[in-house]
Enzyme design. Structure first.
Site, mmCIF file in Angstrom:
data_model
loop_
_atom_site.group_PDB
_atom_site.id
_atom_site.type_symbol
_atom_site.label_atom_id
_atom_site.label_comp_id
_atom_site.label_asym_id
_atom_site.label_seq_id
_atom_site.Cartn_x
_atom_site.Cartn_y
_atom_site.Cartn_z
ATOM 1 N N ARG A 124 0.858 -1.199 0.000
ATOM 2 C CA ARG A 124 0.000 0.000 0.000
ATOM 3 C C ARG A 124 0.888 1.241 0.000
ATOM 4 O O ARG A 124 1.675 1.431 0.925
ATOM 5 C CB ARG A 124 -0.884 -0.002 1.248
ATOM 6 C CG ARG A 124 -1.814 1.202 1.394
ATOM 7 C CD ARG A 124 -2.555 1.135 2.732
ATOM 8 N NE ARG A 124 -3.251 -0.132 2.905
ATOM 9 C CZ ARG A 124 -3.718 -0.575 4.074
ATOM 10 N NH1 ARG A 124 -3.549 0.135 5.177
ATOM 11 N NH2 ARG A 124 -4.345 -1.743 4.148
ATOM 12 N N HIS A 129 1.804 -2.040 5.649
ATOM 13 C CA HIS A 129 1.585 -2.405 4.250
ATOM 14 C C HIS A 129 2.562 -1.677 3.323
ATOM 15 O O HIS A 129 2.944 -2.203 2.275
ATOM 16 C CB HIS A 129 0.159 -2.052 3.824
ATOM 17 C CG HIS A 129 -0.885 -3.018 4.282
ATOM 18 N ND1 HIS A 129 -1.241 -4.134 3.551
ATOM 19 C CD2 HIS A 129 -1.678 -3.026 5.380
ATOM 20 C CE1 HIS A 129 -2.214 -4.785 4.181
ATOM 21 N NE2 HIS A 129 -2.485 -4.133 5.291
ATOM 22 N N ASP A 136 -3.572 -8.300 3.401
ATOM 23 C CA ASP A 136 -4.885 -8.611 3.971
ATOM 24 C C ASP A 136 -5.450 -9.764 3.161
ATOM 25 O O ASP A 136 -5.562 -9.677 1.935
ATOM 26 C CB ASP A 136 -5.804 -7.395 3.891
ATOM 27 C CG ASP A 136 -5.300 -6.235 4.738
ATOM 28 O OD1 ASP A 136 -4.627 -6.491 5.750
ATOM 29 O OD2 ASP A 136 -5.574 -5.072 4.378
ATOM 30 N N GLU A 196 -6.874 -7.777 13.812
ATOM 31 C CA GLU A 196 -7.491 -7.939 12.496
ATOM 32 C C GLU A 196 -7.250 -9.361 11.992
ATOM 33 O O GLU A 196 -6.111 -9.718 11.659
ATOM 34 C CB GLU A 196 -6.907 -6.925 11.488
ATOM 35 C CG GLU A 196 -7.162 -5.471 11.869
ATOM 36 C CD GLU A 196 -6.524 -4.491 10.901
ATOM 37 O OE1 GLU A 196 -5.729 -4.917 10.026
ATOM 38 O OE2 GLU A 196 -6.814 -3.287 11.003
ATOM 39 N N HIS A 215 -5.121 -9.678 8.627
ATOM 40 C CA HIS A 215 -3.872 -8.930 8.466
ATOM 41 C C HIS A 215 -2.659 -9.780 8.858
ATOM 42 O O HIS A 215 -2.554 -10.211 10.012
ATOM 43 C CB HIS A 215 -3.959 -7.674 9.351
ATOM 44 C CG HIS A 215 -2.771 -6.766 9.299
ATOM 45 N ND1 HIS A 215 -2.849 -5.475 8.830
ATOM 46 C CD2 HIS A 215 -1.483 -6.933 9.692
ATOM 47 C CE1 HIS A 215 -1.665 -4.895 8.928
ATOM 48 N NE2 HIS A 215 -0.814 -5.768 9.449
#
Length: 269
Positions: free
Chosen positions: A106, A151, A158, A240, A243
């Protein structure tokens, strides 16, 4: 055509050409984007069987629009992370499952987009699905949004599981009624993932991987994903269930900002 008209048209054409030559073009801007280091790869080049549903290229995310820096729906990872994921996929295929990634590398500009959105308290268009029980003023304090993301270092993704044969997930239509991400599976947005107890990016404590309220098949599904990935070097973020980060990270202290696009990888191969 009169001489005056011809002269006027020539002037207009010249002026337009001048503007075109001085204005920055999207092609030129794209050419100035940073490139990925040589150890970043497209996941599809390592394992084409893993499903890729990159949510931030679409408006079906907690912001409600395409996120900055996501130019193509592809998963980019450091090669060690991609190869470990390939090993996990081989194990899961034998059990009748496939991995599906929602997000991989990301860019920092995407994280900046999240921060701007979180600071705009009037924008709660996607609250009904992604954070029904969380006041937007709490997103930073509760850890749902941060100025940096693992990320951006390239070894975090994810991910979920899909039972084979995989059924397609229908597209999201902006403006459609939203259902809470923790609603029963048949009531929340349809996803071909097996039931993990919540949807992806659900801002709620029910998303904590080992939340005691998640039991039965939902818990078994989370543990199947967790056990498979952790056995190959991935570490789960406890808050999460989706993740995971491959350790040791190739770039533990660097936050990259090259766009999510095949072009970002061209200079690296």
């Amino acid at each position: 055509m009169t001489r005056l008209t011809a002269v006027a048209r020539a002037l207009i054409t010249t002026f337009a050409a001048l503007l075109a030559s001085t204005a920055p073009s999207t092609t030129a801007q794209a050419g100035n984007d940073p490139k990925a280091p040589k150890d970043f790869v497209a996941l599809r080049s390592v394992d084409p069987t893993i499903i890729q549903e990159v949510r931030y290229v679409t408006p079906h995310n907690f912001v409600g629009e395409r996120i900055d820096g996501y130019r193509q729906p592809i998963c980019i990872l450091t090669r060690p992370a991609a190869e470990a994921l390939h090993k996990a996929q081989r194990k899961l295929l034998r059990k009748g499952y496939t991995l599906k990634v929602y997000d991989c590398y990301r860019p920092q500009r995407a994280v900046d987009h999240f921060v701007r959105w979180a600071e705009d308290l009037d924008d709660d268009a996607m609250k009904g699905e992604f954070y029904p029980n969380v006041d937007k003023t709490r997103l930073f304090a509760d850890g749902y949004i941060a100025a940096k993301s693992g990320h951006s270092r390239g070894s975090t993704l994810d991910v979920t599981l899909v039972r084979l044969p995989a059924k397609p997930t229908r597209p999201y239509h902006p403006g459609e009624p939203l259902a809470p991400c923790f609603a029963p599976q048949g009531e929340r947005f349809p996803d071909n993932s097996i039931d993990m107890g919540t949807g992806f990016d659900c801002f709620d404590t029910l998303s904590h991987t080992l939340d005691p309220r998640i039991q039965g098949q939902q818990r078994a599904n989370r543990l199947l994903l967790k056990g498979t990935l952790e056995g190959l070097g991935f570490v789960n973020l406890a808050e999460e269930w989706w993740h995971y980060t491959f350790k040791p990270e190739a770039h533990p202290d660097t936050y990259f900002d090259f766009p999510v696009a095949r072009k970002s990888l061209t200079s690296a191969h």
